[in-house]
Design an enzyme around this catalytic site. Structure first.
Site, PDB file in Angstrom:
ATOM      1  N   CYS A   1       0.839  -0.807  -0.075  1.00 41.87           N
ATOM      2  CA  CYS A   1      -0.355   0.124  -0.566  1.00 41.87           C
ATOM      3  C   CYS A   1       1.034   1.010  -0.211  1.00 41.87           C
ATOM      4  CB  CYS A   1      -0.741  -0.167   1.549  1.00 41.87           C
ATOM      5  SG  CYS A   1      -1.897   1.560   1.227  1.00 41.87           S
TER       6      CYS A   1
ATOM      7  N   CYS B   1       0.503   4.668   7.079  1.00 43.33           N
ATOM      8  CA  CYS B   1       0.336   4.146   7.980  1.00 43.33           C
ATOM      9  C   CYS B   1       1.188   3.958   9.134  1.00 43.33           C
ATOM     10  CB  CYS B   1      -1.810   4.064   8.333  1.00 43.33           C
ATOM     11  SG  CYS B   1      -2.775   4.403   6.836  1.00 43.33           S
TER      12      CYS B   1
ATOM     13  N   CYS C   1       0.386  -0.041  10.503  1.00 40.62           N
ATOM     14  CA  CYS C   1      -0.554  -1.044   9.217  1.00 40.62           C
ATOM     15  C   CYS C   1       0.419  -1.460   8.716  1.00 40.62           C
ATOM     16  CB  CYS C   1      -0.822  -0.279   8.704  1.00 40.62           C
ATOM     17  SG  CYS C   1      -1.674  -1.256   8.089  1.00 40.62           S
TER      18      CYS C   1
ATOM     19  N   CYS D   1     -16.677  -8.211   4.826  1.00 43.64           N
ATOM     20  CA  CYS D   1     -16.076  -7.091   4.517  1.00 43.64           C
ATOM     21  C   CYS D   1     -15.362  -7.542   3.487  1.00 43.64           C
ATOM     22  CB  CYS D   1     -16.404  -6.234   5.876  1.00 43.64           C
ATOM     23  SG  CYS D   1     -14.627  -4.916   5.592  1.00 43.64           S
TER      24      CYS D   1
ATOM     25  N   CYS E   1     -19.889  -5.114   3.047  1.00 40.22           N
ATOM     26  CA  CYS E   1     -19.184  -3.749   3.317  1.00 40.22           C
ATOM     27  C   CYS E   1     -17.681  -4.051   2.497  1.00 40.22           C
ATOM     28  CB  CYS E   1     -18.389  -4.398   5.040  1.00 40.22           C
ATOM     29  SG  CYS E   1     -17.806  -2.585   5.385  1.00 40.22           S
TER      30      CYS E   1
ATOM     31  N   CYS F   1     -19.431   3.008   8.126  1.00 39.47           N
ATOM     32  CA  CYS F   1     -18.704   2.234   9.134  1.00 39.47           C
ATOM     33  C   CYS F   1     -17.693   2.824   9.219  1.00 39.47           C
ATOM     34  CB  CYS F   1     -18.029   0.974   8.328  1.00 39.47           C
ATOM     35  SG  CYS F   1     -17.543  -0.041   9.560  1.00 39.47           S
TER      36      CYS F   1
ATOM     37  N   ARG G   1     -18.526  -1.915  17.457  1.00 42.84           N
ATOM     38  CA  ARG G   1     -17.977  -3.299  16.836  1.00 42.84           C
ATOM     39  C   ARG G   1     -16.300  -3.055  17.785  1.00 42.84           C
ATOM     40  NH1 ARG G   1     -17.512  -3.311  11.715  1.00 42.84           N
ATOM     41  NH2 ARG G   1     -18.918  -3.933  11.715  1.00 42.84           N
TER      42      ARG G   1
END
Ligand code: SAM
Ligand code: DTB
Ligand code: SF4
Length: 327
Positions: free
Chosen positions: A64, A68, A71, A108, A139, A199, A272
């Protein structure tokens, strides 16, 4: 103090103007008083004996371009993760069917993109429609979207889009530099505009202060419409990223207080207990459910990190008398 009416008219007002000071006061109530308030709100809006079960699949892992700091999938860090291409449609559908058979009601799909290319989006739309055909809620979480892309996902039958604010406005820049919080908020608005449910939540345990955790809740609760789903992730340790094991973790009571505060601030949202459950005791999870958490991810893995084994979840929910897709 502003107060807006919710969609159902004036029966139960849902507030969208929360101040930091009152949020701190709520969080800091004596534990018994905070829990009573959270449970009262929970019972007014939900069956307190029911927990939603969602399943996650990483359909495109790693590599990616975003940075972040928590991650495993960022190409900026050496986490030892192998990047993959977009997973085959047949494979995705087979995995979704197994998740349904295992008790998941929502599926998801996550992709490690900054934003999807239109060609990739076509493929995701196909997978969304196929999974809708299995009778599951859908999702996806694909990074930033244009309005056109959001509209296309909506046409494909997508129910929810996951896009987290992740943390407070103050802490955000310490964790992510390749996109701004405003970028995230803009995508959330486009998702709403397309009629897709939102979400949106964040992560704790990255070395942020309590004020950041509460700042994150204020940010979420002050959105024009509260997210229908609010995932609270406890950072799952990943080797090789800037966030590391020296980051201060919230203690158990701090986690329960945060869940209770989220429940009170966003009374109609499904909260959640997302990443990090495998490190929580049964007692801690039970307290989180009492505080108003009413959704979990099931399955042995989340995207790249651990989740509790199915037997453990079945056993826990059974002992608590909680109804879910698992039983
Ligand atoms: N790339 C997309 C994005 O960031 O919007 C979607 C996938 S991303 C993995 C989804 C969310 O998972 C992040 O926003 C973050 O809140 C959460 N997350 C990522 N890594 C995590 C970790 N190690 N522990 C807990 N939560 C994590
Ligand atoms: C969310 O808030 N949590 C999920 C989902 N949205 C996509 C992701 C959790 C990821 C945990 C880290 C991993 O397994 O890589
Ligand atoms: Fe990429 Fe999402 Fe991981 Fe950030 S959280 S590095 S955007 S996969």
């Amino acid at each position: 103090m502003g107060m807006e009416r919710n969609d159902e008219g004036n029966r139960a007002p849902v507030r969208h103007v929360w101040q930091r000071a009152e949020t701190e006061a709520l969080y800091g109530l004596r534990f018994a008083d905070l829990m009573l308030q959270a449970q009262s709100v929970h019972r007014k809006n939900f069956d307190p004996n029911r927990v939603e079960t969602a399943s996650l699949l990483s359909i495109k892992t790693g590599g990616c371009p975003e940075d972040c700091g928590y991650c495993s999938q960022s190409a900026h860090y050496d986490t030892g993760l192998k990047a993959t291409r977009l997973m085959d449609r047949a494979e995705v559908v087979a995995i979704a069917q197994s998740a349904k058979d295992a008790g998941a009601t929502r599926f998801c799909m996550a992709a490690a993109w900054r934003s999807p290319k239109d060609r990739d989006l076509d493929q995701v739309c196909e997978r969304v429609s196929a999974i809708k055909g299995l009778g599951m809620e859908t999702c996806v979480t694909l990074g930033m979207l244009t309005s056109k892309q959001a509209a296309r996902l909506s046409e494909a039958g997508l129910d929810f889009y996951n896009h987290n604010v992740d943390t407070s406005p103050e802490f955000y820049g310490k964790i992510i530099t390749t996109r701004t919080l405003q970028d995230r908020i803009d995508t959330l608005a486009r998702v709403r505009e397309a009629g897709i449910k939102v979400c949106c939540g964040g992560i704790i345990g990255m070395g942020e202060f309590l004020e950041d955790r509460l700042g994150m809740l204020v940010l979420l609760a002050n959105l024009r419409k509260h997210p229908e789903s609010v995932p609270i992730n406890l950072w799952n340790e990943v080797k090789g990223v800037p966030v590391n094991e020296t980051a201060e973790r919230p203690d158990s009571i701090a986690l329960v207080r945060l869940v209770a505060t989220a429940r009170i601030m966003m009374p109609k949202s499904v909260v959640r207990l997302a990443a990090g459950r495998h490190n929580m005791t049964d007692e801690l999870q039970a307290l989180c459910f009492l505080a108003g958490a009413n959704s979990i991810f099931i399955g042995d893995v989340l995207l790249t990190t651990k989740n509790p084994q199915r037997d453990r979840d079945v056993n826990l929910l059974d002992r608590l008398g909680i109804t879910s897709g698992l039983a």
